[in-house]
Scaffold this active site. Sequence first.
Site, PDB file in Angstrom:
ATOM      1  N   ASP A   1      14.908   3.314  41.236  1.00  0.00           N
ATOM      2  CA  ASP A   1      16.278   3.487  40.742  1.00  0.00           C
ATOM      3  C   ASP A   1      16.948   4.703  41.383  1.00  0.00           C
ATOM      4  OD1 ASP A   1      14.321   4.956  39.198  1.00  0.00           O
ATOM      5  OD2 ASP A   1      15.888   5.461  37.766  1.00  0.00           O
TER       6      ASP A   1
ATOM      7  N   GLU B   1      13.284   5.989  36.460  1.00  0.00           N
ATOM      8  CA  GLU B   1      12.898   7.403  36.507  1.00  0.00           C
ATOM      9  C   GLU B   1      14.062   8.305  36.126  1.00  0.00           C
ATOM     10  OE1 GLU B   1      12.230  11.439  37.777  1.00  0.00           O
ATOM     11  OE2 GLU B   1      13.755  10.139  38.638  1.00  0.00           O
TER      12      GLU B   1
END
Length: 404
Positions: free
Chosen positions: A96, A159
Amino acid sequence: MEVSRVCELVEKERNEMVKTLCDLIRIKAIGPDNGGEGELDRAVYIQEKIESWGFEVERYDARDDRAKGGVRPNLVVRLDGTEANDRRVWIVTHMDVVPEGDLSLWDSPPFEPVVKDGKVYGRGSEDNTQPLVSSMFALKVLKTLEVDYPLCLAFVSDEETGSRYGIQHLLNLEIFRKGDLFIVPDAGTPQGDCIEVAEKSILWLKFVVEGVQAHASMTHVAVNAAREAMKFLLELDEVLHSRFSAENNLFIPPTSTFEPTRREKNVDNINTIPGKDVSYFDCRILPEYSLDSVVGVVEEVISAFNDKSRARVGYEVVQREESPPTSPDSEVVRLLKKTIRVVSGVDAKPVGFGGNTCASFFRKAGYEAAVWSTVDGTAHQPNEYAVIDYMVKDAKVFACLPFV
Ligand SMILES: [Zn+2]
């Protein structure tokens, strides 16, 4: 196997690595908490590419109805030799990225990669796609060499917004074994000379001071919450700094930090004495101290203050994150240090950072984790970029782990 031969093979992948990095920048992977549709498209791209090299890829989806496909995917790939071994070496990167932020600050569209002067510009280029691509191509080279070594890669979601659908999901599924070692290339220096082994604990506190609001001339009936808050905050600031004054030279700065930061707006006009004051502290605490001990001292200061003040101070914990350090002498640090020295001649030293990476989740779960990569530190900024030489060099380090 000669280290120089392995490095040569990685070097041959340079153009492919740049192409992969560019492809990935084009696939926006912003988590739903940041208003995006998630990591599915990126995961599919990575999975297909790695499968085309002859690997089997395992997918561990965490359910999230807000995301494309209703899932937050996590990928795991294993090199031959991981089954026979008790302890495995993992390289963990995240798929991400954060949103682009203020578009007007970018010199080129954030999700359209631009290759210029040995750099690749784009959102997520450095954080965390550059190291992600390094780990992919290290694995590819080791496969062509038919190396048996207990290396595993994990590509995780979420994350940037708490890791609940990422690392924490994989930890809950118990896919890691006791004794496994973790390399998390998610922070570093341009020289690649710092191995992060510890993170300061984070404690965010909110303080609400209640007084009595009144006309600014009517001081005999008012209890000025702003004045009482200022006294209280200064007192707390002094007590925290003196009670938690230890220095640890792993960290920059070497002490715990206690910073009054945000203050909420109180009254709209100058001629009203405020009856309520809301303010915040950002505390970054050395691993020597438990967060409970800090909170304990905060409560002591509050209760002593309330005894002598006509105002009432209350507090709330907005965020707390605590993780034990990994020893600078641990196996993962020694392995990484040795490999970095052999490949690039750099003597990397263990350090602590004040930030927070997914290594903290591994450390909390009792694993040794080291954070290392070679980056200029442009993560989350406009005009974020990856340096192509760093990407190739870090791939060499990862590919040489079995040979030092
Ligand atoms: Zn990151």
